[in-house]
Design an enzyme around this catalytic site. Structure first.
Site: not given
Ligand code: TRP
Length: 344
Positions: A124, A208, A211
């Site tokens: 992050k 895969k 989002k």
């Protein structure tokens, strides 16, 4: 509606499961077959707490409007999928202030070094260098608090959350040791048998469904959107040799088809592929049809539930009550052992 309160659950002697979902974006087929389907099974056999992690989502500074819409959307989507507020405790994290109180206490025994070394923090910090806030650093402490405040035995987690769960175990053990208490059971990752774990591929040829990968089919997508997404899926110019191995993009289409279509349908396309007679256009049309058949009723329920503000409010209210009861009981023990004892 009948509420099942803690004493009854304890009497039923079920193990406790806690899982949180951040209210960011729509649920997609990958979430459904990777997680939600397992939640549906778990709610039959465990004392489940499923919550919407709205406090966690503040680390990315959503607008108040987006945050509220996101919370309602996830709530409606989980209900539409069949998470049952009579069987599980479904609640919104910020409705349970006891979680934040335990978080404050746990923070005193969470060390800067270990928090800084967490992979999700480092990721992050790299992704959003302009917003490396203290909440990001202590994210695992809040998550630990979510879990242990209900004395969870199991936490169903994907690979990406394994380290956070490891931290929760560490904080729980540390607390028990420091205060020579047994307040917290040590939560374990909940893993289904390998056979039950379905990895849903994306439509962009590799990897895969996710989002952030932008390759997802959402349960809330309209028929039109789904057809469009499927028809645009990556393919190739077709096999040139009989019985050749499928490249990843093609294998992904077959994998998706195995999830949503009848076995005979998959077998037919498989045979066509092996004979070099496959027409990807036909295959995609069939795949889109079968995806829609699966998602349309869920989408319909999401729409209906979203319109029923009174129902959403009732579910949230009922969940908050049940979750607070459990959280308050744990927090009371915690306060006693740390020495917050009333003398007045
Ligand atoms: N960190 C989790 C995620 O990103 C969400 C979460 C918050 C969670 N608290 C939790 C998951 C407690 C399991 C248990 O998806």
């Amino acid at each position: 509606m009948q509420l099942i309160f803690i004493e009854e659950q304890v009497k039923m002697n079920k193990a406790t499961v806690v899982s949180g979902i951040r209210p960011t974006g729509y649920l997609h087929l990958g979430n459904y077959f990777g997680a939600v389907q397992n939640f549906l099974r778990m709610q039959e056999d465990y004392n489940c707490y499923f919550f919407i992690a709205d406090i966690h989502s503040l680390t990315t500074h959503p607008t108040p409007e987006n945050l509220q819409a996101g919370v309602k959307q996830v709530l409606a989507e989980y209900l539409a999928c069949g998470i049952d507020p009579e069987k599980s405790t479904i609640f919104i994290q910020s409705d349970v202030p006891e979680v934040s109180e335990l978080y404050t206490i746990l923070n005193m025994n969470a060390y800067l070094g270990e928090l800084e070394r967490t992979t999700s923090f480092k990721d992050k910090a790299r992704q959003q260098p302009e917003n490396v806030n203290a909440g990001l650093l202590t994210y695992p402490v809040l998550m630990a608090s979510d879990i242990i405040i209900h004395k969870a035995h199991y936490v169903p987690v994907g690979k990406d959350q394994e380290q956070n769960l490891e931290m929760a175990r560490k904080f729980a053990k540390r607390f028990n040791r420091m205060y020579k208490s047994k307040v917290f059971p040590i939560p374990k990752p909940f893993t289904f048998d390998g056979a039950d774990l379905i990895k849903v591929p994306g439509l962009d040829g590799s990897g895969k469904m996710g989002k952030s990968e932008g390759n997802a089919i959402n349960l809330y997508d309209t028929e039109k959107e789904i057809r469009k997404k499927v028809m645009r899926a990556v393919t190739d110019s077709g096999p040139t040799e009989m019985n050749s191995e499928k490249p990843e993009a093609i294998q992904n289409l077959f994998t998706l088809m195995k999830i949503v279509s009848q076995p005979e349908v998959v077998a037919d396309f498989d045979e066509a592929y092996n004979k070099c007679e496959i027409r990807y256009g036909d295959m995609k049309k069939q795949l889109a049809e079968d995806i829609v058949k699966f998602t349309a009723p869920i989408r319909e329920r999401i729409v209906t539930i979203l319109e029923d503000e009174a129902y959403l409010a009732k579910v949230a209210q009922m969940g908050a009550e049940k979750a607070r009861e459990s959280a308050a009981a744990t927090l009371k023990e915690v306060k006693k052992v740390v020495g917050f004892r009333k003398f007045y």
